[in-house]
Design a protein around this motif. Structure first.
Motif, PDB file in Angstrom:
ATOM      1  N   GLY A 146      -3.594   0.985  14.423  1.00 49.23           N
ATOM      2  CA  GLY A 146      -2.769   1.144  13.716  1.00 49.23           C
ATOM      3  C   GLY A 146      -1.717   0.246  12.806  1.00 49.23           C
ATOM      4  N   SER A 147      -2.226  -1.227  12.998  1.00 45.14           N
ATOM      5  CA  SER A 147      -1.890  -2.232  12.464  1.00 45.14           C
ATOM      6  C   SER A 147      -2.074  -2.355  11.101  1.00 45.14           C
ATOM      7  N   LEU A 148      -1.063  -2.570   9.926  1.00 41.29           N
ATOM      8  CA  LEU A 148      -1.402  -2.914   8.941  1.00 41.29           C
ATOM      9  C   LEU A 148      -1.581  -4.434   8.460  1.00 41.29           C
ATOM     10  N   GLY A 149      -2.831  -4.560   7.804  1.00 38.34           N
ATOM     11  CA  GLY A 149      -2.616  -6.120   7.449  1.00 38.34           C
ATOM     12  C   GLY A 149      -2.694  -6.364   5.980  1.00 38.34           C
ATOM     13  N   GLU A 150      -1.697  -7.515   5.547  1.00 35.22           N
ATOM     14  CA  GLU A 150      -1.617  -7.484   4.139  1.00 35.22           C
ATOM     15  C   GLU A 150      -2.389  -8.742   3.824  1.00 35.22           C
ATOM     16  N   VAL A 151      -3.481  -8.684   2.833  1.00 34.28           N
ATOM     17  CA  VAL A 151      -4.285  -9.821   2.539  1.00 34.28           C
ATOM     18  C   VAL A 151      -3.752 -10.394   1.235  1.00 34.28           C
ATOM     19  N   ASN A 152      -3.470 -11.742   1.374  1.00 33.22           N
ATOM     20  CA  ASN A 152      -3.136 -12.465   0.272  1.00 33.22           C
ATOM     21  C   ASN A 152      -4.335 -13.182  -0.167  1.00 33.22           C
ATOM     22  N   VAL A 153      -4.924 -12.658  -1.163  1.00 35.87           N
ATOM     23  CA  VAL A 153      -6.130 -13.071  -1.790  1.00 35.87           C
ATOM     24  C   VAL A 153      -6.158 -14.431  -2.293  1.00 35.87           C
TER      25      VAL A 153
END
Length: 622
Positions: free
Chosen positions: A144-151
């Motif tokens: 359930g953890s959200l990962g924000e990917v900084n491209v």
């Protein structure tokens, strides 16, 4: 429904009890199966199910569990049902990024639609929380953890943990403010708009209901040039509706307008952005043959979708096709994810047409087997992604799916369950807990942590209980039960582990010695089941979302399925959004049958071995 026939009694016996606890052998698919590390347990929240018996065992005379995931007739007596102890959730590895080289900046096509100067231009990404002009990504792991990917930076940062299981998360662009916004969609049809900064721990700006009318909702960006993101939504019958953004947080979308039909033949729908450089957003669709189609969105009320154009073939090599969308330096883009977790990037080609509309693929990253990748085109599966194995000695082992077609190495999660009559259904609540139900002296007990006091009486006459998921279309998971006379009954779920009163849905079901299912097999958004008769013929029953009559007429998948000692429904193992089937041979091999989206004899692809030996050591596979 099937006509009455004599039930072919079938008892499964253990070929090997494996008292040593030695691990079974596996076939590694994609090089990601661990043979020594503990299983990644999928249920998302604390208090998830991992079983440890703390109150004794059932009487020695009790029947062993029969066909996979199915409870046999409850005629035994003995001690009270088991108590279950939870194990904390475990997260998976973060994906790695191998970014493609940036294409040279090129001129965007002139925007032919009126656009408010106060709103973001077409080149603004739908999801760019760091405001650097480059589209970023949002992924959700198995815990359930959200990962924000900084491209731009090639890094992934945590953005909290979702409290419920969302059917989908959408990044539509700006709906009511200049802040980055997202939409969340639950299985029960609640669509909520959030400022991304307050998601998922805060409160939404708006929530609307009834969106479970659709099996897919797609964020396609700003189609009419007013600066607000729009949505397309597809019904189970393939009709397509457009919802235009209004710019108002309290009512972010206009009334729906039907813009197409016949879209049920596509298993992936995504908003790819302006891939042609003409100033128009696009809908991209993949059909079951692997052909990729482009629909230009021109924003007119009369006919917002232009005629389709084929822009690719062979796209069924990907288990997911993902809409990357626009950014300020290049055309819209598409990501394709392989079963092994490699993701490839295709950018639009200015002036391209037909199959030249996209550039050659470039590796975007590896290890992208996250449960949810925002922008993915598949229907999100509300099902399982795991297996439980019960030995004749009462030990329970757990295997977690990897979205790679295989499962983890097994982990001992309980003992003292000898003779227990267990069912492992699709999650019964919005938290996607891993439920374990136990049939004991006519009562169905919920042994899942947090639900130990939940029970349902009146189950003493049933010789089979299955939990395939949502059968009546309300978004809550249900149960079906068969009595000794072959009558099938439906218990619709309330979404809290309890069930409504039973309703009769068919007769003659005692001709089958196996009924299994865990989610949507054919990809239309409804839960399905398969059934095997004593002659070894396997039939497919497609769900249709009706409590009065949950299944369509059966279609024959094929003969020869009595070669398997066990069939089980693990949910979606290969990450394509459709539920799969596994089968065990008398020699102990485990095979996966991946669903195709078709029905009849084409329901499943050719089998793939994912377990080399030892799987006949279980009296039951759940």
């Amino acid at each position: 429904m099937p006509e009455s026939d004599t039930l072919a009694t079938r008892t499964l016996t253990s070929a090997r009890t494996d008292p040593s606890g030695a691990r079974f052998s596996f076939t590694s698919l994609g090089g990601v199966v661990s043979h020594s590390s503990p299983a990644r347990i999928r249920p998302r929240r604390s208090g998830r199910l991992i079983a440890v018996c703390t109150s004794g065992i059932l009487a020695a005379g009790a029947f062993a569990l029969g066909p996979a995931g199915v409870a046999q007739a409850d005629t035994g007596s003995g001690t009270a049902p088991h108590a279950i102890a939870p194990v904390a959730p475990k997260g998976g590895q973060q994906p790695t990024l191998s970014l493609p080289k940036k294409a040279a900046t090129h001129a965007k096509g002139a925007r032919s639609l009126a656009r408010s100067a106060a709103r973001a231009p077409l080149t603004t990404p739908r999801f760019d929380p760091n405001n650097d002009g480059v589209a970023d990504a949002l992924v959700e792991g198995g815990n359930g953890s959200l990962g924000e990917v900084n491209v731009t930076a090639g890094t992934t940062a945590s953005h909290g943990t979702v409290k419920v299981k969302y059917q989908d998360i959408l990044t539509p662009g700006h709906e009511s403010s200049a802040a980055t916004q997202v939409l969340s969609l639950t299985t029960t049809g609640k669509l909520s708009l959030w400022n991304y900064a307050s998601f998922p721990g805060g409160s939404p700006l708006w929530t609307g209901s009834g969106w479970n009318t659709y099996n897919k909702v797609v964020a396609v960006g700003d189609t009419n040039g007013d600066g607000f993101g729009d949505l397309l939504a597809r019904t189970h019958t393939g009709d397509l509706y457009l919802y235009k953004g209004t710019g108002k947080a309290t009512s972010p979308f206009t009334a729906k307008v039907k813009v197409g039909s016949g879209f049920g033949g596509y298993d992936q729908l995504l908003g790819a952005g302006d891939i042609t450089g003409t100033g128009y957003e696009s809908l991209v669709a993949r059909d079951l043959n692997g052909d990729l189609w482009y629909f230009r969105l021109d924003g007119t009320a009369a006919a917002p979708l232009a005629a389709r154009v084929k822009i690719g073939t062979g796209w069924n090599t990907y288990n997911q096709v993902i809409g990357y969308g626009d950014d300020e330096t290049q055309q819209g883009g598409i990501l394709g994810r392989k079963v092994g977790g490699d993701v490839y990037y295709y950018t639009g080609r200015p002036g391209g047409s037909g199959t030249s509309s996209l550039t050659a693929k470039e590796l975007f990253g590896t290890g992208w087997n996250s449960e949810l990748f925002v922008g993915q085109g598949k229907n999100l599966l509300w099902g399982k992604n795991n297996l439980f194995g019960l030995t004749s000695g009462g030990d329970i082992y757990y295997y977690s799916g990897l979205n790679t077609g295989s499962v983890t190495a097994r982990e001992l999660v309980g003992s003292g369950f000898k003779g227990a009559k267990l069912i492992a259904p699709v999650s019964l609540t919005s938290t996607e807990e891993q439920p374990l139900l136990e049939l004991y002296q006519g009562t169905l007990y919920n042994d899942t942590p947090g639900f130990e006091g939940v029970k349902t009486t009146g189950f003493g006459s049933y010789n089979l209980v299955v939990g395939p998921g949502d059968l009546n279309g309300d978004g809550n998971s249900d149960l079906i039960a068969r009595d000794s006379g072959g009558t099938l009954w439906l218990y619709t779920g309330k979404g809290d582990g309890h069930f409504n009163a039973k309703t009769k849905i068919g007769t003659g079901w005692n001709q089958f010695n196996q009924l299994v299912g865990a989610g949507d097999i054919n990809g239309d958004g409804y839960a399905d089941i398969v059934a095997r008769n004593s002659a070894g013929q396997l039939y497919f029953y497609a769900g249709k979302g009706s409590a009065a009559s949950p299944f369509q007429a059966k279609s024959l998948i094929g003969p020869g399925w009595n070669m398997f000692t066990k069939l089980a429904a693990p949910g979606d193992l290969d990450g394509d959004g459709r539920a799969d089937l596994v089968a065990v041979t008398s020699g102990g091999q485990l095979y996966r049958y991946s669903s195709t989206g078709h029905t009849g004899t084409s329901t499943f692809k050719a089998r793939v071995e994912i377990g080399k030996a030892g799987w006949n050591g279980y009296t039951s596979l759940l």
